[in-house]
Design a protein around this motif. Structure first.
Motif, PDB file in Angstrom:
ATOM      1  N   LEU A 163       0.820  -1.214   0.000  1.00  0.00           N
ATOM      2  CA  LEU A 163       0.000   0.000   0.000  1.00  0.00           C
ATOM      3  C   LEU A 163       0.854   1.265   0.000  1.00  0.00           C
ATOM      4  O   LEU A 163       0.363   2.337  -0.324  1.00  0.00           O
ATOM      5  CB  LEU A 163      -0.918   0.008   1.231  1.00  0.00           C
ATOM      6  N   CYS A 164       2.122   1.138   0.366  1.00  0.00           N
ATOM      7  CA  CYS A 164       3.006   2.296   0.540  1.00  0.00           C
ATOM      8  C   CYS A 164       3.957   2.516  -0.620  1.00  0.00           C
ATOM      9  O   CYS A 164       4.413   3.634  -0.848  1.00  0.00           O
ATOM     10  CB  CYS A 164       3.837   2.127   1.815  1.00  0.00           C
ATOM     11  N   SER A 165       4.303   1.442  -1.322  1.00  0.00           N
ATOM     12  CA  SER A 165       5.298   1.551  -2.386  1.00  0.00           C
ATOM     13  C   SER A 165       5.055   0.506  -3.457  1.00  0.00           C
ATOM     14  O   SER A 165       4.837  -0.667  -3.148  1.00  0.00           O
ATOM     15  CB  SER A 165       6.708   1.361  -1.818  1.00  0.00           C
ATOM     16  N   ALA A 166       5.133   0.941  -4.703  1.00  0.00           N
ATOM     17  CA  ALA A 166       5.052  -0.003  -5.820  1.00  0.00           C
ATOM     18  C   ALA A 166       6.416  -0.627  -6.089  1.00  0.00           C
ATOM     19  O   ALA A 166       6.534  -1.546  -6.886  1.00  0.00           O
ATOM     20  CB  ALA A 166       4.555   0.724  -7.067  1.00  0.00           C
ATOM     21  N   SER A 167       7.438  -0.143  -5.405  1.00  0.00           N
ATOM     22  CA  SER A 167       8.816  -0.594  -5.655  1.00  0.00           C
ATOM     23  C   SER A 167       9.287  -1.621  -4.634  1.00  0.00           C
ATOM     24  O   SER A 167      10.436  -1.601  -4.227  1.00  0.00           O
ATOM     25  CB  SER A 167       9.761   0.621  -5.629  1.00  0.00           C
ATOM     26  N   GLN A 168       8.408  -2.514  -4.218  1.00  0.00           N
ATOM     27  CA  GLN A 168       8.824  -3.454  -3.180  1.00  0.00           C
ATOM     28  C   GLN A 168       9.408  -4.743  -3.717  1.00  0.00           C
ATOM     29  O   GLN A 168       9.830  -5.599  -2.968  1.00  0.00           O
ATOM     30  CB  GLN A 168       7.735  -3.742  -2.155  1.00  0.00           C
ATOM     31  N   SER A 169       9.483  -4.909  -5.034  1.00  0.00           N
ATOM     32  CA  SER A 169      10.152  -6.063  -5.656  1.00  0.00           C
ATOM     33  C   SER A 169       9.655  -7.403  -5.114  1.00  0.00           C
ATOM     34  O   SER A 169      10.383  -8.377  -5.135  1.00  0.00           O
ATOM     35  CB  SER A 169      11.674  -5.965  -5.480  1.00  0.00           C
ATOM     36  N   HIS A 170       8.454  -7.433  -4.598  1.00  0.00           N
ATOM     37  CA  HIS A 170       7.892  -8.663  -4.031  1.00  0.00           C
ATOM     38  C   HIS A 170       8.817  -9.268  -2.976  1.00  0.00           C
ATOM     39  O   HIS A 170       8.914 -10.488  -2.840  1.00  0.00           O
ATOM     40  CB  HIS A 170       7.561  -9.672  -5.129  1.00  0.00           C
ATOM     41  N   ALA A 171       9.490  -8.397  -2.252  1.00  0.00           N
ATOM     42  CA  ALA A 171      10.398  -8.856  -1.195  1.00  0.00           C
ATOM     43  C   ALA A 171       9.577  -9.464  -0.058  1.00  0.00           C
ATOM     44  O   ALA A 171       8.592  -8.876   0.374  1.00  0.00           O
ATOM     45  CB  ALA A 171      11.235  -7.691  -0.675  1.00  0.00           C
ATOM     46  N   PRO A 172       9.987 -10.623   0.443  1.00  0.00           N
ATOM     47  CA  PRO A 172       9.258 -11.245   1.542  1.00  0.00           C
ATOM     48  C   PRO A 172       9.497 -10.546   2.881  1.00  0.00           C
ATOM     49  O   PRO A 172       8.743 -10.739   3.830  1.00  0.00           O
ATOM     50  CB  PRO A 172       9.789 -12.672   1.559  1.00  0.00           C
ATOM     51  N   THR A 173      10.558  -9.751   2.950  1.00  0.00           N
ATOM     52  CA  THR A 173      10.935  -9.070   4.183  1.00  0.00           C
ATOM     53  C   THR A 173      11.372  -7.654   3.824  1.00  0.00           C
ATOM     54  O   THR A 173      11.904  -7.417   2.746  1.00  0.00           O
ATOM     55  CB  THR A 173      12.104  -9.804   4.873  1.00  0.00           C
ATOM     56  N   ALA A 174      11.140  -6.738   4.736  1.00  0.00           N
ATOM     57  CA  ALA A 174      11.633  -5.372   4.549  1.00  0.00           C
ATOM     58  C   ALA A 174      11.913  -4.770   5.908  1.00  0.00           C
ATOM     59  O   ALA A 174      11.348  -5.188   6.931  1.00  0.00           O
ATOM     60  CB  ALA A 174      10.609  -4.518   3.799  1.00  0.00           C
ATOM     61  N   LEU A 175      12.800  -3.802   5.902  1.00  0.00           N
ATOM     62  CA  LEU A 175      13.047  -3.009   7.096  1.00  0.00           C
ATOM     63  C   LEU A 175      12.665  -1.581   6.752  1.00  0.00           C
ATOM     64  O   LEU A 175      13.145  -1.029   5.759  1.00  0.00           O
ATOM     65  CB  LEU A 175      14.524  -3.072   7.504  1.00  0.00           C
ATOM     66  N   LEU A 176      11.782  -0.998   7.542  1.00  0.00           N
ATOM     67  CA  LEU A 176      11.443   0.405   7.385  1.00  0.00           C
ATOM     68  C   LEU A 176      12.334   1.172   8.342  1.00  0.00           C
ATOM     69  O   LEU A 176      12.249   0.995   9.561  1.00  0.00           O
ATOM     70  CB  LEU A 176       9.972   0.656   7.708  1.00  0.00           C
ATOM     71  N   VAL A 177      13.225   1.982   7.797  1.00  0.00           N
ATOM     72  CA  VAL A 177      14.180   2.722   8.616  1.00  0.00           C
ATOM     73  C   VAL A 177      13.690   4.162   8.764  1.00  0.00           C
ATOM     74  O   VAL A 177      13.478   4.867   7.767  1.00  0.00           O
ATOM     75  CB  VAL A 177      15.594   2.690   8.009  1.00  0.00           C
ATOM     76  N   CYS A 178      13.504   4.540  10.008  1.00  0.00           N
ATOM     77  CA  CYS A 178      13.030   5.877  10.359  1.00  0.00           C
ATOM     78  C   CYS A 178      14.027   6.498  11.328  1.00  0.00           C
ATOM     79  O   CYS A 178      14.958   5.842  11.794  1.00  0.00           O
ATOM     80  CB  CYS A 178      11.684   5.804  11.079  1.00  0.00           C
ATOM     81  N   TYR A 179      13.792   7.752  11.657  1.00  0.00           N
ATOM     82  CA  TYR A 179      14.504   8.352  12.783  1.00  0.00           C
ATOM     83  C   TYR A 179      13.501   9.094  13.633  1.00  0.00           C
ATOM     84  O   TYR A 179      12.462   9.549  13.157  1.00  0.00           O
ATOM     85  CB  TYR A 179      15.658   9.252  12.337  1.00  0.00           C
ATOM     86  N   ASP A 180      13.816   9.163  14.900  1.00  0.00           N
ATOM     87  CA  ASP A 180      12.991   9.895  15.866  1.00  0.00           C
ATOM     88  C   ASP A 180      13.532  11.315  15.918  1.00  0.00           C
ATOM     89  O   ASP A 180      14.636  11.549  16.395  1.00  0.00           O
ATOM     90  CB  ASP A 180      13.075   9.217  17.229  1.00  0.00           C
ATOM     91  N   ARG A 181      12.754  12.255  15.404  1.00  0.00           N
ATOM     92  CA  ARG A 181      13.254  13.632  15.308  1.00  0.00           C
ATOM     93  C   ARG A 181      13.477  14.274  16.669  1.00  0.00           C
ATOM     94  O   ARG A 181      14.174  15.282  16.766  1.00  0.00           O
ATOM     95  CB  ARG A 181      12.330  14.468  14.440  1.00  0.00           C
ATOM     96  N   THR A 182      12.940  13.688  17.732  1.00  0.00           N
ATOM     97  CA  THR A 182      13.167  14.244  19.073  1.00  0.00           C
ATOM     98  C   THR A 182      14.461  13.730  19.687  1.00  0.00           C
ATOM     99  O   THR A 182      14.855  14.179  20.765  1.00  0.00           O
ATOM    100  CB  THR A 182      11.999  13.916  20.027  1.00  0.00           C
ATOM    101  N   LYS A 183      15.113  12.782  19.016  1.00  0.00           N
ATOM    102  CA  LYS A 183      16.335  12.162  19.557  1.00  0.00           C
ATOM    103  C   LYS A 183      17.589  12.526  18.769  1.00  0.00           C
ATOM    104  O   LYS A 183      18.663  12.018  19.049  1.00  0.00           O
ATOM    105  CB  LYS A 183      16.202  10.637  19.567  1.00  0.00           C
ATOM    106  N   CYS A 184      17.461  13.375  17.773  1.00  0.00           N
ATOM    107  CA  CYS A 184      18.583  13.710  16.891  1.00  0.00           C
ATOM    108  C   CYS A 184      19.508  14.764  17.490  1.00  0.00           C
ATOM    109  O   CYS A 184      19.081  15.658  18.206  1.00  0.00           O
ATOM    110  CB  CYS A 184      18.064  14.294  15.570  1.00  0.00           C
ATOM    111  N   TRP A 185      20.750  14.656  17.087  1.00  0.00           N
ATOM    112  CA  TRP A 185      21.700  15.730  17.336  1.00  0.00           C
ATOM    113  C   TRP A 185      21.341  16.861  16.377  1.00  0.00           C
ATOM    114  O   TRP A 185      20.897  16.626  15.248  1.00  0.00           O
ATOM    115  CB  TRP A 185      23.114  15.222  17.073  1.00  0.00           C
ATOM    116  N   LYS A 186      21.519  18.093  16.824  1.00  0.00           N
ATOM    117  CA  LYS A 186      21.243  19.249  15.974  1.00  0.00           C
ATOM    118  C   LYS A 186      22.479  20.132  15.901  1.00  0.00           C
ATOM    119  O   LYS A 186      23.095  20.442  16.916  1.00  0.00           O
ATOM    120  CB  LYS A 186      20.059  20.035  16.509  1.00  0.00           C
ATOM    121  N   ARG A 187      22.802  20.536  14.689  1.00  0.00           N
ATOM    122  CA  ARG A 187      23.947  21.416  14.466  1.00  0.00           C
ATOM    123  C   ARG A 187      23.615  22.793  15.018  1.00  0.00           C
ATOM    124  O   ARG A 187      22.579  23.376  14.702  1.00  0.00           O
ATOM    125  CB  ARG A 187      24.240  21.467  12.961  1.00  0.00           C
ATOM    126  N   ARG A 188      24.489  23.333  15.847  1.00  0.00           N
ATOM    127  CA  ARG A 188      24.188  24.599  16.526  1.00  0.00           C
ATOM    128  C   ARG A 188      24.164  25.796  15.589  1.00  0.00           C
ATOM    129  O   ARG A 188      23.525  26.801  15.878  1.00  0.00           O
ATOM    130  CB  ARG A 188      25.143  24.838  17.682  1.00  0.00           C
TER     131      ARG A 188
END
Length: 170
Positions: free
Chosen positions: A61-86
């Motif tokens: 439902l999210c991507s037509a580019s899933q290559s019929h992969a049986p497994t996937a990892l969705l990699v995200c980041y938590d924007r409240t946990k990031c380092w920020k350049r001063r």
């Protein structure tokens, strides 16, 4: 495997056997992501493992580019946990997530798991379908599986620009 050999031989796999990745292999891949460097070691990455038929159906439902992969990892980041350049407040999350994804992609290749990095997905639909918290920013899907018989690198896989076109010295 020697690192440069691994990096040279790894290629995007877009055809997989229908079996889900074994947990023992997932553990190795996820450990590689865990030890990947992140800015100030704040580890803002958040990885959703998609390794069932039901979750794989949601992925479609999210991507037509899933290559019929049986497994996937969705990699995200938590924007409240990031380092920020001063200097300008730029967050490290997207770069951190990319580093984590790269480590997992190479670890997968090292143990015979094929993968393809996919950025072609609808972030808002992905957020809704997988019920991601608001502070999680999806960066990439790493589509994965055991390579199907006969797969090979894309024709341009080994074509690299000369270093003189991509590197300069001062």
């Amino acid at each position: 495997m020697e690192y440069l050999t691994l990096a040279e031989e790894r290629y995007s796999v877009r055809k997989f056997k229908p079996e889900h990745i074994r947990q023992s292999d997932l553990d190795i891949i996820l450990r590689a992501g865990q030890i990947a460097p992140t800015a100030a070691n704040l580890q803002p990455q958040r990885v959703l493992v998609i390794n069932t038929d039901e979750s794989a159906a949601k992925l479609k439902l999210c991507s037509a580019s899933q290559s019929h992969a049986p497994t996937a990892l969705l990699v995200c980041y938590d924007r409240t946990k990031c380092w920020k350049r001063r200097y300008d407040g730029k967050e490290s999350g997207e770069v951190d997530a990319a580093i984590v994804t790269t480590y997992m992609m190479l670890a997968a290749a090292d143990i015979g798991v094929g993968s393809v990095w996919v950025m072609s997905f609808d972030p808002e639909k992905t957020r809704a379908v997988f019920a991601l918290p608001e502070e999680y920013i999806p960066v990439a899907f790493l589509m994965m599986g055991y390579p199907a018989d006969g797969v090979s690198p894309a024709p341009l896989h080994t074509e690299k620009l000369p270093l003189s076109e991509t590197v300069s010295y001062e």
